[in-house]
Design an enzyme around this catalytic site. Structure first.
Site, PDB file in Angstrom:
ATOM      1  N   HIS A   1       0.856  -1.196   0.000  1.00 25.99           N
ATOM      2  CA  HIS A   1       0.000   0.000   0.000  1.00 25.99           C
ATOM      3  C   HIS A   1       0.888   1.240   0.000  1.00 25.99           C
ATOM      4  O   HIS A   1       1.953   1.252   0.630  1.00 25.99           O
ATOM      5  CB  HIS A   1      -0.907  -0.011   1.239  1.00 25.99           C
ATOM      6  CG  HIS A   1      -1.997   1.013   1.134  1.00 25.99           C
ATOM      7  ND1 HIS A   1      -1.768   2.351   1.373  1.00 25.99           N
ATOM      8  CD2 HIS A   1      -3.313   0.903   0.802  1.00 25.99           C
ATOM      9  CE1 HIS A   1      -2.903   3.019   1.178  1.00 25.99           C
ATOM     10  NE2 HIS A   1      -3.852   2.162   0.836  1.00 25.99           N
TER      11      HIS A   1
ATOM     12  N   GLU B   1      -4.268   2.232  -7.174  1.00 27.17           N
ATOM     13  CA  GLU B   1      -4.664   3.319  -6.282  1.00 27.17           C
ATOM     14  C   GLU B   1      -3.754   4.524  -6.535  1.00 27.17           C
ATOM     15  O   GLU B   1      -2.652   4.606  -5.960  1.00 27.17           O
ATOM     16  CB  GLU B   1      -4.507   2.907  -4.815  1.00 27.17           C
ATOM     17  CG  GLU B   1      -5.337   1.717  -4.409  1.00 27.17           C
ATOM     18  CD  GLU B   1      -5.614   1.717  -2.898  1.00 27.17           C
ATOM     19  OE1 GLU B   1      -6.794   1.751  -2.530  1.00 27.17           O
ATOM     20  OE2 GLU B   1      -4.666   1.700  -2.107  1.00 27.17           O
TER      21      GLU B   1
ATOM     22  N   GLY C   1      -7.924   9.407  -0.238  1.00 24.31           N
ATOM     23  CA  GLY C   1      -8.373  10.306   0.834  1.00 24.31           C
ATOM     24  C   GLY C   1      -8.542  11.761   0.422  1.00 24.31           C
ATOM     25  O   GLY C   1      -8.664  12.635   1.274  1.00 24.31           O
TER      26      GLY C   1
ATOM     27  N   GLY D   1     -11.155   2.759   1.350  1.00 26.79           N
ATOM     28  CA  GLY D   1     -10.612   3.249   2.618  1.00 26.79           C
ATOM     29  C   GLY D   1     -11.715   3.890   3.453  1.00 26.79           C
ATOM     30  O   GLY D   1     -12.564   3.206   4.023  1.00 26.79           O
TER      31      GLY D   1
HETATM   32  P1  13P Z   1      -9.826   6.196   0.466  1.00 24.20           P
HETATM   33  O1  13P Z   1     -10.955   5.337  -0.020  1.00 24.20           O
HETATM   34  O2  13P Z   1     -10.043   6.729   1.857  1.00 24.20           O
HETATM   35  O3  13P Z   1      -9.452   7.258  -0.522  1.00 24.20           O
HETATM   36  O4  13P Z   1      -8.542   5.240   0.618  1.00 24.20           O
HETATM   37  C1  13P Z   1      -8.214   4.402  -0.417  1.00 24.20           C
HETATM   38  C2  13P Z   1      -7.215   3.447   0.068  1.00 24.20           C
HETATM   39  O5  13P Z   1      -6.091   3.815   0.373  1.00 24.20           O
HETATM   40  C3  13P Z   1      -7.630   2.037   0.214  1.00 24.20           C
HETATM   41  O6  13P Z   1      -6.539   1.208   0.397  1.00 24.20           O
END
Ligand code: 13P
Length: 279
Positions: free
Chosen positions: A126, A196, A202, A262
């Site tokens: 990640h 991602e 986020g 997330g």
């Molecule tokens: P968000 O959905 O909060 O943007 O985070 C994505 C994430 O890092 C999932 O691993």
């Protein structure tokens, strides 16, 4: 290389207490009760909550089995496990694992520990671990090998920074992440790759459908065209600022089989809505 069932994965990151976990599972189970048209659902809580989640999930499964006329007390543990696993709707995953099997690695968790605690999956590489724990592609690759040895399905995270996107270097970067992170010349039964983009995590910023599609096709192409990568079941997920409003659009992208969620996964109702839409 087959694409199997759609999948939606909750990455709780470093959130939720024991109490909040119990509440979440209660509320989530209520939301999906009786719905047999769901994608595969995976919950990746902080490591200390995994065993607790497994216990709570098993409790619910035993209730269902009993309500269907099974006399649990007469069954052997292995039979109960098998029956419970067959009806399990929420699977568990770790958020990371060590690259060695065991040893002097303070703070780390071993792949076999995750497996023993009930995990089927593990998130690896990640961007938060790459940034905060300086994890290189080489380390991620070693972790994938260890995860596979311990019967865990790796969820490999890749994604470019905003700078690389703006400089139009994002495809080269993703290609190098793929080539350096995925172990070569070993047969991999199942691999999940979560795209991602760092700039979307986020932030509320989400790539366009075309941008996601370009990337998903690119990843599939790179893997297919590489003779050294032997992956039987590959699934590509999108992750970054997903919620119930954008789920349907993301899931309509060709070659996208699910999402890594997330923030929105912290709320049981919201995540349940997303799961229904991700089918
Ligand atoms: P968000 O959905 O909060 O943007 O985070 C994505 C994430 O890092 C999932 O691993």
């Amino acid at each position: 290389m087959t694409q199997n069932k759609n999948i939606i994965i909750a990455n709780w990151k470093m959130n939720h207490s024991f109490d909040a976990t119990e509440e979440w599972l209660k509320s989530f189970n209520k939301e999906i009760e009786g719905n047999n048209n769901l994608p595969e659902i995976v919950l990746c809580p902080p490591a200390i909550l995994i065993d607790y989640c497994d216990e709570l999930l098993l409790g619910g499964e035993l209730e269902i089995l009993e309500s269907k006329g099974n006399n649990i007390e007469e069954l052997e543990e292995s039979q109960i496990d098998k029956l419970a696993t067959d009806i399990r709707k929420v699977h568990l995953g770790g958020q990371d694992c060590g690259y060695d099997e065991k040893g002097a690695f303070t703070g780390d968790i071993a792949a076999n520990m995750l497996h023993d605690a009930g995990c089927k999956y593990v998130i690896l590489g990640h961007s938060e671990r790459r940034k905060n724990h300086f994890e290189s592609d080489e380390i991620v690759q070693k972790k994938i090998v260890t995860a596979l040895k311990n019967k865990l399905v790796p969820i490999l995270c890749i994604g470019e920074s905003l700078e690389l996107r703006e400089e139009n270097k994002y495809l080269d970067f993703i290609k190098s992440q793929i080539l350096s992170s995925i172990p070569k010349n070993i047969e991999i039964e199942q691999l999940i790759i979560a795209y991602e983009p760092i700039w979307s995590i986020g932030t509320g910023k989400i790539p366009s459908k075309d941008q996601i599609s370009e990337m998903a096709d690119f990843i599939v192409g790179e893997i297919k065209n590489n003779k050294d990568l032997k992956i039987n079941g590959l699934r590509i997920l999108y992750g970054g600022s997903t919620n119930s409003q954008n789920t349907a659009e993301i899931m309509s992208v060709n070659n996208v089989s699910g999402m890594l969620v997330g923030g929105a996964s912290l709320k049981a109702k919201e995540f349940a809505q997303m799961a229904v839409l991700a089918k």
